[in-house]
Design an enzyme around this catalytic site. Structure first.
Site, PDB file in Angstrom:
ATOM      1  CD  GLU A   9      -5.107  -1.867   5.182  1.00 51.38           C
ATOM      2  OE1 GLU A   9      -4.096  -2.013   6.288  1.00 51.38           O
ATOM      3  OE2 GLU A   9      -5.748  -1.620   4.539  1.00 51.38           O
ATOM      4  CG  ASN A  10      -0.290  -7.098   4.108  1.00 50.68           C
ATOM      5  OD1 ASN A  10       0.137  -5.973   3.542  1.00 50.68           O
ATOM      6  ND2 ASN A  10       1.201  -6.623   4.583  1.00 50.68           N
ATOM      7  CD  GLU A  47      -2.596   1.428   2.112  1.00 51.13           C
ATOM      8  OE1 GLU A  47      -3.001   0.109   3.250  1.00 51.13           O
ATOM      9  OE2 GLU A  47      -3.339   1.740   2.184  1.00 51.13           O
ATOM     10  CD  GLU A  54      -3.317  -2.260  10.368  1.00 50.73           C
ATOM     11  OE1 GLU A  54      -3.602  -2.660   9.379  1.00 50.73           O
ATOM     12  OE2 GLU A  54      -2.849  -0.908  11.075  1.00 50.73           O
TER      13      GLU A  54
HETATM   14  N1  PHE Z   1      -3.026   1.228   5.286  1.00 50.80           N
HETATM   15  C1  PHE Z   1      -2.848   1.663   6.673  1.00 50.80           C
HETATM   16  C2  PHE Z   1      -2.944   1.196   8.260  1.00 50.80           C
HETATM   17  O1  PHE Z   1      -3.291   2.377   7.941  1.00 50.80           O
HETATM   18  C3  PHE Z   1      -1.377   1.874   6.906  1.00 50.80           C
HETATM   19  C4  PHE Z   1      -0.096   2.509   6.566  1.00 50.80           C
HETATM   20  C5  PHE Z   1      -0.384   3.192   4.705  1.00 50.80           C
HETATM   21  C6  PHE Z   1       0.592   1.290   6.480  1.00 50.80           C
HETATM   22  C7  PHE Z   1       0.746   2.396   3.614  1.00 50.80           C
HETATM   23  C8  PHE Z   1       1.849   0.681   4.831  1.00 50.80           C
HETATM   24  C9  PHE Z   1       1.580   1.482   3.880  1.00 50.80           C
HETATM   25  O2  PHE Z   1      -3.543   0.393   9.170  1.00 50.80           O
HETATM   26 ZN    ZN Z   2      -5.734   1.887   8.625  1.00 52.26          ZN
END
Ligand code: PHE
Ligand code: ZN
Length: 880
Positions: free
Chosen positions: A272-273, A129, A306
């Site tokens: 959150e993969n 992400e 997450e």
């Molecule tokens: N999506 C993640 C979160 O908020 C944040 C994130 C964004 C981590 C971009 C890494 C890179 O839980």
């Molecule tokens: Zn998030």
């Protein structure tokens, strides 16, 4: 790096993808410097797309192409075009599905940007992400392309005994040359930003969770060997989060396995993969002697965050990155609810509002202001902001307030049911809430498109004869970049009334009688009238901070002291104390600017005395009532920020309170100074908070007795909360044992990276003289490392964002220092570099001399060659 002028991407230009990828098969042959990727993409035209070209554009960056074939036919160079950002295949089959096989090579070791596949200590991991997948292989790297992934990892058995990816393990085997392989399959279609792989020498801490429908889920936390003893809290937090989401939202986990991996090098908090979260070690590892009570709480919050993404983000994801707040605002709201339920809702709400008002309000008032759903970006990584996350959560909270808990839940149920497996928009979320409740939220939608913090100006008029109270509420919102004029918003304003004896006065409004109501403020100016009030009540407005606005209302110090004593709303009770302190501090700032002698208003001493002597039970809450507004909050209230006067006035209040209430602070300190290390219930945490709040006041007295107490606590502490609090009291005073204590702390903890981060931060945020020289020296300390984001944040970030007094030194040394570091980071890690620019973005808020100095450094940054998009966007927009 940037060559041509960077492109802006606009929300209004969104079009559906021309092609879809139903299935992906990825094969990784893992090597530190030369990982080979073989990717099999099963594509077809998207029936929803209007485009009619025969070409296919796949996105990819920093990749070395080995081969490409369509349906088994290798492509010649004339059949495709390769540039730094894309691979364009001139002609692909239009009338049937087809398969593309790509082989490429990447170098994880050279990847210091920590996006794509990279090396952290000795393990390989990924961060995709927002747009990191394109640094792994060419793909349709956009969240509305959702695919089923099968991944095979091959690697050295000794270096990479553990090989992980999303979903379920479906096969493994041994190979020649001490290599082995593991295959994973994720049954849920997902956007590529949720892909992950991890390879390394990792220990697994395992547990189990039985879901509400009786399914057994294996829970696994992977860490390096020396951290195995710091995973228990994270594991318990995960189980708490899983149970909470079942109970609160009726949402159950979907795979049979949930994995968390902790890595030392990470740009953000966690990711959150699907089925394989990757976490910054900061939000996993905790032991009573290494982590503070707040660390324990943050870990539970982020683990929850997450986990909650599995539904709000993964099962239902975002159509495009402009919709980021759809998943982030909602998930932050969910994690806030969870943390409040786990600890104290009153304390959690105050902490969240405090963070919002000091940090997000500043963003909303500055050159980088944007709506929670932005309309344009150059680099999406720059939009993981306080606005998208924290204000986004406030917008969801207002929906919760307007619909009530049950109505909100009904709306969420419909949202998840209607959009499961889809990539959707903020509009879809609001629509589901409307449809489930049979309401209309047309005006409310403006919160998604309008930037800036609204101001509510409230006037009251009491008419003794008719026994009526009239409240006139005006709303306005200052202009923000590209939005000169604002339309009125739909703002829920919670209201309570207090009678002269402090009890609740009944609110007679529109034929109903209640102790508390929510007013719907929708117009630029509106008057609300309340009947049957034989005496003038005291108004308690915006209870629970029911909307992310600035409230302007004339209040006397006595009225605030009354609310501090009697308001039944825990947020407003705290807020009354804050506003009381704000008024007192601003009178002192005036006196400082006019070189007048300083005197403390007796009313604040009395107010603090009653807080000190009346615990009310929740000691964490009591500790918050004792905390003076932070310097950054006070800065937000000043037209031209006077950092020195703010600091001096606040210190004067703190010291004078310590002098005048010395006995009370000391008594509370002694009463709660127990050894309860290892106990983390609300009682023990509260006692530590209250005791350490008292220590912080007492340390302002700078006498032998206090020096002794602090040193005693520092050396005898068996938990990090007490040890840090004592060290902080020592470092932020003229304590004779300062250097010795800092050395001793370093020697004690030199093996614990997260504790050493605290050691850096404490020194970087000190208000004592010579801090800048210390910061410069620390930059050369062997433990400092520009390639470790946590370390950069703990020193450079802490100094520039949490030490206003020294960062804003009038000789400009702080600004020059920061620009130097931004430029050094720009080549190593653009995301971290761009975050560091924040310290300069607010330049317009300072006096002319500082404005000039800050602007000069921003201009120097913008004029630098090979600037990343990340830094360019933030620095240039800050100057605009
Ligand atoms: N999506 C993640 C979160 O908020 C944040 C994130 C964004 C981590 C971009 C890494 C890179 O839980
Ligand atoms: Zn998030």
């Amino acid at each position: 790096m940037r060559d041509a002028s960077p492109q802006t991407v606009f929300l209004k230009d969104y079009t559906p993808p021309e092609y879809l990828i139903d299935q992906v098969e990825l094969n990784f042959d893992l090597h530190e410097q030369r990982t080979q990727v073989r990717s099999i993409l099963n594509l077809r035209r998207n029936p929803q797309s209007q485009e009619r070209s025969a070409a296919l554009t796949l996105l990819g960056e920093e990749l070395q192409l080995v081969s490409i074939a369509i349906d088994g036919q290798p492509l010649e160079q004339s059949q495709y075009l390769l540039d730094g950002e894309a691979l364009i295949v001139h002609e692909v089959p239009q009338d049937r599905p087809f398969q593309i096989v790509i082989e490429n090579i990447i170098n994880p070791q050279a990847n210091t940007a920590l996006e794509g596949l990279y090396l952290s200590s000795s393990m390989l991991c990924t961060q995709c992400e927002a747009q990191g997948f394109r640094k792994i292989t060419w793909f349709l790297d956009r969240p509305d392309v959702m695919s089923r992934f099968k991944t095979t990892l091959t690697g050295d058995k000794s270096k990479y005994p553990v090989l992980l990816s999303n979903g379920n393990k479906v096969g493994q085997g041994e190979l020649e040359n001490n290599r082995h392989w593991v295959s994973w399959e994720d049954p849920f279609a997902k956007p590529c930003y949720l892909f992950a792989l991890v390879a390394g020498q990792l220990e697994c801490v395992a547990d189990e969770f039985v879901t509400m429908s009786g399914r057994r889920i294996a829970l696994e936390i992977f860490v390096e060997k020396h951290n195995v003893d710091k995973c228990a809290h994270a594991m318990q937090s995960l189980k708490n989060a899983m149970r909470w989401d079942e109970e609160t939202y009726g949402l159950e986990y979907d795979l049979d396995l949930y994995m968390i991996v902790a890595v030392d090098h990470f740009n953000m908090g966690a990711m959150e993969n699907k089925g394989l979260n990757v976490f910054n070690t900061k939000f996993v590892l905790a032991r009573p002697d290494t982590a503070t009570d707040s660390d324990y709480e943050h870990i539970e919050g982020v683990i929850g965050h997450e986990y909650f993404h599995n539904w709000s983000g993964n099962r239902v994801t975002c159509r495009d990155w402009f919709q980021l707040s759809l998943k982030e605002g909602f998930t932050v709201f969910r994690d806030q609810q969870f943390s409040g339920d786990r600890t104290s809702p009153a304390v959690k709400r105050i902490e969240d509002v405090n963070a919002l008002r000091t940090r997000q309000f500043a963003e909303d008032a500055g050159p980088l202001a944007h709506p929670i759903r932005p309309e344009a970006y150059i680099e999406i990584n720059n939009f993981y902001t306080l606005t998208v996350y924290e204000k986004g959560a406030e917008v969801v909270r207002m929906l919760h307030t307007l619909l009530g808990a049950a109505g909100f839940r009904k709306g969420c149920d419909l949202y998840f049911q209607r959009h499961d497996g889809q990539a959707v928009t903020c509009e879809d979320f609001v629509k589901a809430l409307e449809d489930a409740n049979g309401v209309e939220l047309e005006q409310f939608r403006r919160w998604y498109s309008q930037a800036g913090t609204p101001v509510l100006t409230v006037g009251q008029q009491y008419d003794a004869e008719s026994q009526q109270l009239h409240l006139t509420i005006q709303q306005s919102c200052p202009p923000t970049p590209n939005q000169p004029v604002k339309a009125p918003l739909h703002i829920p304003v919670k209201l309570g009334l207090l009678a002269a004896d402090g009890s609740a006065a009944t609110i007679h409004y529109n034929g109903s009688s209640q102790a508390e109501i929510t007013l719907n403020v929708t117009e630029a100016e509106q008057t609300f009238s309340f009947a049957k009030l034989p005496q003038q009540p005291v108004v308690s407005l915006l209870r629970g901070f029911s909307a992310p606005v600035t409230l302007k209302m004339e209040r006397s110090l006595d009225e605030l002291a009354f609310l501090l004593r009697h308001d039944s709303d825990t947020f407003n009770r705290w807020e009354a104390g804050q506003q009381l302190a704000v008024q007192v501090i601003f009178k002192l700032i005036d006196a400082i600017e006019l070189s007048r002698p300083l005197q403390l208003e007796p009313v604040i001493v009395d107010a603090y005395r009653s807080v000190l002597t009346d615990s009310g039970g929740d000691l964490s809450y009591q500790a918050l009532l004792l905390a003076l507004p932070e310097e950054s909050y006070l800065s937000g209230q000043m037209a031209i920020i006077d950092v020195e006067a703010i600091h001096q006035a606040r210190e004067f209040v703190k010291k004078t309170l310590a002098e005048q209430l010395h006995a009370e602070f000391k008594q509370l300190y002694v009463q709660h100074h127990l050894d309860e290390s290892g106990i983390f219930d609300a009682g023990a945490v509260g006692r530590r908070r209250l005791k350490n709040a008292c220590l912080s006041y007492l340390s302002k007295l700078e006498n032998e007795d206090v020096y002794h107490i602090a040193e005693q606590q520092f050396y005898s502490a068996r938990n990090m909360t007490d040890q840090m609090a004592a060290l902080s009291a020592i470092v932020n005073s003229n304590h004779p044992a300062k250097a010795r204590s800092l050395d001793s702390f370093y020697m004690q903890w030199r093996q614990e990276a997260l504790v050493i981060d605290k050691w850096f931060t404490l020194q970087a945020t000190s208000s004592m003289p010579n801090t800048f020289a210390t910061v410069q020296a620390l930059m050369k300390h062997p433990a400092f490392d520009m390639k470790t984001p946590n370390r950069v944040r703990s020193l450079i970030g802490a100094f520039s964002q949490a030490n206003p007094l020294h960062f804003h030194a009038i000789n400009g040394e702080g600004y020059r220092f920061l620009a130097d570091q931004v430029l050094a980071l720009n080549t190593l890690n653009p995301q971290i570099a761009s975050r560091m620019v924040t310290g300069l973005a607010q330049w317009r808020r300072y006096d002319a001399a500082r404005q000039g100095l800050m602007k000069q450094q921003l201009q120097r940054i913008v004029a630098t060659e090979h600037l990343s998009k990340d830094v360019y966007e933030i620095a240039s927009k800050s100057l605009a």
